[in-house]
Scaffold this active site. Sequence first.
Site, PDB file in Angstrom:
ATOM      1  N   LYS A  37      37.709  37.411  50.705  1.00 34.48           N
ATOM      2  CA  LYS A  37      38.499  38.489  51.326  1.00 34.48           C
ATOM      3  C   LYS A  37      39.877  38.436  50.680  1.00 34.48           C
ATOM      4  O   LYS A  37      40.393  37.356  50.355  1.00 34.48           O
ATOM      5  CB  LYS A  37      38.633  38.237  52.834  1.00 34.48           C
ATOM      6  CG  LYS A  37      39.630  39.176  53.537  1.00 34.48           C
ATOM      7  CD  LYS A  37      39.196  40.633  53.484  1.00 34.48           C
ATOM      8  CE  LYS A  37      40.309  41.584  53.991  1.00 34.48           C
ATOM      9  NZ  LYS A  37      39.934  43.008  53.789  1.00 34.48           N
ATOM     10  N   MET A  40      40.525  48.019  58.128  1.00 34.36           N
ATOM     11  CA  MET A  40      40.653  46.655  58.631  1.00 34.36           C
ATOM     12  C   MET A  40      42.112  46.217  58.717  1.00 34.36           C
ATOM     13  O   MET A  40      42.508  45.486  59.614  1.00 34.36           O
ATOM     14  CB  MET A  40      39.887  45.692  57.725  1.00 34.36           C
ATOM     15  CG  MET A  40      38.424  46.043  57.488  1.00 34.36           C
ATOM     16  SD  MET A  40      37.469  46.092  59.006  1.00 34.36           S
ATOM     17  CE  MET A  40      37.270  44.353  59.277  1.00 34.36           C
ATOM     18  N   ASN A  57      44.253  42.770  44.037  1.00 36.56           N
ATOM     19  CA  ASN A  57      43.880  44.013  44.705  1.00 36.56           C
ATOM     20  C   ASN A  57      45.025  45.020  44.629  1.00 36.56           C
ATOM     21  O   ASN A  57      46.025  44.878  45.317  1.00 36.56           O
ATOM     22  CB  ASN A  57      43.516  43.718  46.169  1.00 36.56           C
ATOM     23  CG  ASN A  57      42.912  44.932  46.844  1.00 36.56           C
ATOM     24  OD1 ASN A  57      43.076  46.053  46.364  1.00 36.56           O
ATOM     25  ND2 ASN A  57      42.224  44.706  47.950  1.00 36.56           N
ATOM     26  N   CYS A  87      44.501  48.536  48.238  1.00 33.84           N
ATOM     27  CA  CYS A  87      44.200  48.530  49.667  1.00 33.84           C
ATOM     28  C   CYS A  87      44.748  49.817  50.294  1.00 33.84           C
ATOM     29  O   CYS A  87      45.942  50.081  50.217  1.00 33.84           O
ATOM     30  CB  CYS A  87      44.819  47.325  50.373  1.00 33.84           C
ATOM     31  SG  CYS A  87      44.409  47.345  52.138  1.00 33.84           S
ATOM     32  N   LYS A 138      41.491  45.126  41.076  1.00 33.21           N
ATOM     33  CA  LYS A 138      40.624  45.983  41.892  1.00 33.21           C
ATOM     34  C   LYS A 138      41.309  47.320  42.036  1.00 33.21           C
ATOM     35  O   LYS A 138      42.462  47.386  42.521  1.00 33.21           O
ATOM     36  CB  LYS A 138      40.394  45.341  43.257  1.00 33.21           C
ATOM     37  CG  LYS A 138      39.530  46.141  44.228  1.00 33.21           C
ATOM     38  CD  LYS A 138      38.082  46.124  43.833  1.00 33.21           C
ATOM     39  CE  LYS A 138      37.175  46.776  44.897  1.00 33.21           C
ATOM     40  NZ  LYS A 138      36.951  45.907  46.077  1.00 33.21           N
ATOM     41  N   ASN A 154      37.389  50.564  44.655  1.00 37.43           N
ATOM     42  CA  ASN A 154      37.615  50.229  46.049  1.00 37.43           C
ATOM     43  C   ASN A 154      37.121  51.418  46.876  1.00 37.43           C
ATOM     44  O   ASN A 154      36.690  52.433  46.323  1.00 37.43           O
ATOM     45  CB  ASN A 154      39.113  49.988  46.282  1.00 37.43           C
ATOM     46  CG  ASN A 154      39.380  49.057  47.453  1.00 37.43           C
ATOM     47  OD1 ASN A 154      38.739  49.147  48.492  1.00 37.43           O
ATOM     48  ND2 ASN A 154      40.325  48.154  47.272  1.00 37.43           N
ATOM     49  N   GLY A 199      29.766  53.244  50.624  1.00 40.57           N
ATOM     50  CA  GLY A 199      28.348  53.563  50.770  1.00 40.57           C
ATOM     51  C   GLY A 199      27.893  54.723  49.899  1.00 40.57           C
ATOM     52  O   GLY A 199      28.530  55.063  48.897  1.00 40.57           O
ATOM     53  N   GLY A 215      30.453  50.189  44.522  1.00 37.25           N
ATOM     54  CA  GLY A 215      30.449  51.467  45.245  1.00 37.25           C
ATOM     55  C   GLY A 215      29.085  52.124  45.251  1.00 37.25           C
ATOM     56  O   GLY A 215      28.585  52.505  44.193  1.00 37.25           O
ATOM     57  N   GLY A 244      29.015  46.132  48.912  1.00 31.73           N
ATOM     58  CA  GLY A 244      29.857  46.079  50.106  1.00 31.73           C
ATOM     59  C   GLY A 244      29.114  46.573  51.336  1.00 31.73           C
ATOM     60  O   GLY A 244      28.496  45.797  52.078  1.00 31.73           O
ATOM     61  N   THR A 245      29.103  47.885  51.539  1.00 35.13           N
ATOM     62  CA  THR A 245      28.501  48.466  52.745  1.00 35.13           C
ATOM     63  C   THR A 245      27.057  48.008  52.961  1.00 35.13           C
ATOM     64  O   THR A 245      26.670  47.632  54.070  1.00 35.13           O
ATOM     65  CB  THR A 245      28.577  50.001  52.659  1.00 35.13           C
ATOM     66  OG1 THR A 245      29.957  50.394  52.588  1.00 35.13           O
ATOM     67  CG2 THR A 245      27.917  50.661  53.852  1.00 35.13           C
TER      68      THR A 245
HETATM   69  C1  LIG Z   1      42.490  44.619  51.130  1.00 36.02           C
HETATM   70  C2  LIG Z   1      42.453  45.653  51.939  1.00 36.02           C
HETATM   71  C3  LIG Z   1      41.334  46.581  51.986  1.00 36.02           C
HETATM   72  C4  LIG Z   1      40.777  46.966  53.182  1.00 36.02           C
HETATM   73  C5  LIG Z   1      41.308  46.520  54.495  1.00 36.02           C
HETATM   74  O1  LIG Z   1      41.491  45.295  54.711  1.00 36.02           O
HETATM   75  O2  LIG Z   1      41.565  47.435  55.327  1.00 36.02           O
HETATM   76  N1  LIG Z   1      39.745  47.850  53.233  1.00 36.02           N
HETATM   77  C6  LIG Z   1      39.224  48.391  52.078  1.00 36.02           C
HETATM   78  O3  LIG Z   1      38.284  49.214  52.117  1.00 36.02           O
HETATM   79  N2  LIG Z   1      39.742  48.018  50.883  1.00 36.02           N
HETATM   80  C7  LIG Z   1      40.771  47.135  50.774  1.00 36.02           C
HETATM   81  O4  LIG Z   1      41.200  46.842  49.642  1.00 36.02           O
END
Ligand SMILES: C=Cc1c(C(=O)O)[nH]c(=O)[nH]c1=O
Length: 309
Positions: free
Chosen positions: A44, A70, A127, A130, A164, A193, A219, A247, A269-270
């Site tokens: 993460k 998140m 990253n 975000c 990223k 991303n 997704g 992706g 991911g998804t």
């Molecule tokens: C690092 C934060 C990220 C987050 C997040 O922690 O909200 N969500 C994403 O889809 N991509 C991100 O790069």
Amino acid sequence: ATTKTKIGDFEFENCFMNAAGVYCYDKNELEQVINSQAGTFVTKTATLQSRPGNPEPRYHDTNLGSINSMGLPNLGFDYYLEYLLELQKTHPDRTFFFSLVGMSTEDTHALLKKVQESDFKGITELNLSCPNVPGKPQIAYDLETTEKLLTDIFSYFKKPLGVKLPPYFDIVHFDQAAAVFNKFPLTFINCINSIGNGLVIEDESVVIKPKNGFGGIGGEYIKPTALANVHAFYKRLNPSIKIIGTGGVLTGQDAFEHILCGASMVQIGTTLHKEGPSAFERITNELKAIMDKKGYKTIEDFRGKLKYL
Ligand SMILES: C=Cc1c(C(=O)O)[nH]c(=O)[nH]c1=O
């Protein structure tokens, strides 16, 4: 067929891994990815201090994918570095990815200097994309800031580093972004991303609490955009800069398409969030079946060889 791959000087038994943010919050989740068919993992995204992230609900699955805001919840840089250094002793033959970003430019340099001075021997994923920290823009949409940041970073950071990236949607932006990245000894770029600030509605309501329901989309919704970004940069970047494709990967066919576009590694991911780490074995087997049917022995037999009409 074999789905092994190479990124920089590192070889991986399998070209699949998790996407940062999914199955990588703590040792328990990372251990499950280590013990799966994945070739490696990425943590993460870590910040200097641990973060609780945004209020819940902040992640929601839909039939076609997911939405999340998140807010960068993570256990803090030191937690992940300590675990990565422990893994260098228990799994000396494996290479792992460390995702990080500062909440400020100063923090980003502080983090990368700590990595540079540490005994970490893996690959760092910075990253730059975000979409969910209120008030903070996605760095990689500001190419001047991105170029300045990478110039400063490469003056002291000498370990393998990739970035990223958010999705770009304009050919001129592909040209401009690639021109910036080609100036630096990047080990890879990771496209893409989540597509930032989408909106998912059920009945009459948004489905996540932060940002009035706005969040990054993942997704099936995003595969065409992910493939386009992988291929656009594959065609524009120095071959020494590898592409990680992220992706919309649900099946071996989706992974095949990412590799056809030029990806050397494919992140999930998804689908991983929905299905769990067994997804790596299923998707790997599906890709191997496609390769066997087509007579491809390794991914290099077809990587980047997308046909035009
Ligand atoms: C690092 C934060 C990220 C987050 C997040 O922690 O909200 N969500 C994403 O889809 N991509 C991100 O790069």
